[in-house]
Design a protein around this motif. Structure first.
Motif, PDB file in Angstrom:
ATOM      1  N   TRP A 145      -7.907   5.127   3.631  1.00 25.31           N
ATOM      2  CA  TRP A 145      -6.812   4.874   4.577  1.00 25.31           C
ATOM      3  C   TRP A 145      -5.833   6.030   4.579  1.00 25.31           C
ATOM      4  CZ3 TRP A 145      -5.708  -0.124   6.927  1.00 25.31           C
ATOM      5  CH2 TRP A 145      -6.715  -1.082   6.688  1.00 25.31           C
ATOM      6  N   ARG A 205       4.578  -0.615  -3.828  1.00 24.05           N
ATOM      7  CA  ARG A 205       3.601  -1.039  -4.831  1.00 24.05           C
ATOM      8  C   ARG A 205       4.195  -2.038  -5.815  1.00 24.05           C
ATOM      9  NH1 ARG A 205       0.863   4.897  -5.569  1.00 24.05           N
ATOM     10  NH2 ARG A 205      -0.664   4.695  -3.882  1.00 24.05           N
ATOM     11  N   ALA A 219      -5.277  -0.644  -6.704  1.00 24.27           N
ATOM     12  CA  ALA A 219      -4.838   0.198  -5.597  1.00 24.27           C
ATOM     13  C   ALA A 219      -3.389  -0.049  -5.227  1.00 24.27           C
ATOM     14  CB  ALA A 219      -5.732  -0.036  -4.376  1.00 24.27           C
ATOM     15  N   ARG A 220      -2.820  -1.178  -5.692  1.00 23.73           N
ATOM     16  CA  ARG A 220      -1.484  -1.586  -5.269  1.00 23.73           C
ATOM     17  C   ARG A 220      -0.463  -1.618  -6.400  1.00 23.73           C
ATOM     18  NH1 ARG A 220      -5.420  -4.056  -2.161  1.00 23.73           N
ATOM     19  NH2 ARG A 220      -4.932  -4.256   0.069  1.00 23.73           N
ATOM     20  N   LEU A 229       0.797  -1.218   0.000  1.00 23.29           N
ATOM     21  CA  LEU A 229       0.000   0.000   0.000  1.00 23.29           C
ATOM     22  C   LEU A 229       0.832   1.273   0.000  1.00 23.29           C
ATOM     23  CD1 LEU A 229      -2.812  -1.165   2.438  1.00 23.29           C
ATOM     24  CD2 LEU A 229      -3.011  -0.756  -0.018  1.00 23.29           C
ATOM     25  N   TRP A 239       1.228   7.848   3.426  1.00 21.33           N
ATOM     26  CA  TRP A 239       0.522   7.270   2.292  1.00 21.33           C
ATOM     27  C   TRP A 239      -0.986   7.240   2.522  1.00 21.33           C
ATOM     28  CZ3 TRP A 239      -2.275   2.754   3.169  1.00 21.33           C
ATOM     29  CH2 TRP A 239      -1.966   2.049   4.338  1.00 21.33           C
ATOM     30  N   ALA A 277      -4.730   5.505   0.707  1.00 21.51           N
ATOM     31  CA  ALA A 277      -5.246   4.463  -0.179  1.00 21.51           C
ATOM     32  C   ALA A 277      -6.762   4.472  -0.146  1.00 21.51           C
ATOM     33  CB  ALA A 277      -4.723   3.091   0.244  1.00 21.51           C
ATOM     34  N   LEU A 298      -9.397   1.702  -0.743  1.00 18.64           N
ATOM     35  CA  LEU A 298      -9.530   0.262  -0.940  1.00 18.64           C
ATOM     36  C   LEU A 298     -10.994  -0.112  -1.128  1.00 18.64           C
ATOM     37  CD1 LEU A 298      -6.941  -1.117   1.633  1.00 18.64           C
ATOM     38  CD2 LEU A 298      -6.622  -0.424  -0.756  1.00 18.64           C
ATOM     39  N   GLU A 314      -5.369  10.006  -4.651  1.00 23.51           N
ATOM     40  CA  GLU A 314      -5.730   8.601  -4.839  1.00 23.51           C
ATOM     41  C   GLU A 314      -7.094   8.471  -5.517  1.00 23.51           C
ATOM     42  OE1 GLU A 314      -3.992   5.649  -4.310  1.00 23.51           O
ATOM     43  OE2 GLU A 314      -2.434   7.179  -4.293  1.00 23.51           O
TER      44      GLU A 314
END
Length: 396
Positions: free
Chosen positions: A331, A30, A58-59, A25, A290, A292, A294, A369
């Protein structure tokens, strides 16, 4: 297996650092291919077909080719396989894990499912096990000839698949079940068939069936040890309760596998946890903050039964449905801080629910994101299969 008084404490900060790196993540962690993502996570939830793609995207370093690359892995190279796994749930696994999953988790569930199907058919006055075996063999032969097929197409070759029987007579859940629906599920659990290409786009929940890849039959205990070792590498530390919940095994099986792999004991806020034998060193923060976004049922959000170290109990009612399925989550630095949804016009919108430690930098990162996600999803409308209160509200 344990280290007694020498066990070290692993706090929430280290667990979030491990999550950022192991779950691919943090930007520097990544992956470049869907296969790398699946191997890092062990399994991608497949109950909602879109989750597989959203979790991969997402990754990835470059998510632009998410759909094409994931379809390549699933349907051309077959390096990823969609099959029944833990707790009778459909997952996507790296192909090298299919034998391990089959022996460690699917066989026991398959035995119960076949026995239950025969019991229900008998109660409804339907044909017996000999009849069902003949239908099964004919169906598998038809699938081998076709390569891939829907249940409707298979029923053209084996009309007995269309027969119905009454399930749960007199109960609130009484209904007619088609032999094809129940039998193909059992065959999937037994490792004889897997999901093939969908009938529609990557968000479609209607799949063709395909013959399962051939794999060796493994010893159950050895397979359970192998799966647990992979799981702890991805998600350690984890408690016995976490591992029992994720695998669907008995606690005695979890403990046997922990002993077999020489798992090491650590102390967690909620009690005793375990890491794999070679994973005892402290893991430091990845450094760069970071964010994210998800998807619903993402493997990270669903990875542990005890989630207080990354998810405040106060935000759960908005993010989970009544069956415990998590919706889309936002996140920031290893914590769930909100949820997101897609509007009918394709816009990605989100709401922060836990603002502790979330400032302007976080909001800019989350917005980036959201733009990254919108960039590769494009005009495709993604509606989670299991809808949660916040997702419903945001998507309206």
């Amino acid at each position: 297996m344990g280290e007694g008084a020498r066990t070290r404490y692993v706090g929430a900060d280290e667990r979030r650092a491990r999550l950022a790196l192991r779950q691919r993540l943090a930007p520097q962690a990544r992956a470049r291919t869907p296969e790398e993502v699946a191997r890092a996570l062990v399994a991608l939830h497949g109950s909602d077909p879109a989750t597989v793609y959203l979790a991969v995207g997402a990754r990835l370093v470059d998510p632009a080719a998410t759909v094409a690359e994931t379809e390549r892995a699933l349907y051309t190279d077959r390096s990823l396989v969609r099959m029944h796994g833990m707790r009778r749930t459909v997952f996507v696994f790296p192909s090298e894990l299919t034998a391990v999953v089959h022996a460690s988790t699917s066989l026991a569930v398959a035995e119960r499912e076949r026995a239950g199907l025969l019991q229900q058919m008998a109660a409804a006055g339907a044909p017996d096990a000999v009849w069902l075996k003949a239908v099964e063999e004919s169906t598998l032969a038809a699938l081998e000839r076709r390569g891939q097929a829907t249940a409707v197409e298979l029923a053209q070759d084996e009309p007995r698949l269309r027969e119905r029987f009454l399930y749960g007579a007199g109960k609130s859940y009484e209904g007619l079940h088609t032999v094809s629906t129940r039998l193909l599920t059992v065959l999937g659990l037994e490792g004889k068939v897997v999901r093939g290409r969908p009938l529609g786009s990557w968000t479609s929940s209607q799949f063709r069936w395909a013959p399962a890849p051939r794999h060796p039959e493994l010893d159950i205990a050895e397979a359970q040890a192998a799966l647990l070792d992979r799981r702890l590498t991805a998600c350690g530390p984890a408690t016995e309760a976490d591992l029992k919940w994720w695998t669907g095994w008995k606690v005695t099986e979890v403990r046997r596998a922990l002993r077999a792999i020489g798992a090491r004991e650590v102390r967690l806020e909620e009690g005793t946890g375990w890491v794999s034998a070679g994973d005892t060193d402290a893991v430091t923060d990845p450094g760069e903050p970071w964010a994210a976004l998800l998807p619903a049922l993402d493997p990270t959000a669903m990875g542990w039964q005890h989630r207080d170290w990354f998810l405040s109990p106060e935000v759960r009612p908005a993010l989970f449905d009544r069956s415990g399925n998590v919706g889309p989550t936002v996140w920031w630095n290893g914590r769930v801080v909100g949820g997101w949804a897609q509007r009918p016009d394709g816009r990605i919108v989100w709401r922060l629910l836990d603002r502790a430690g979330v400032g302007d930098e976080a909001e800019r990162a989350i917005a980036a994101e959201a733009g990254r996600l919108r960039g590769w999803v494009g005009a495709t409308r993604v509606i989670p299969r299991f809808r949660t209160p916040l997702e419903r509200e945001l998507s309206a």
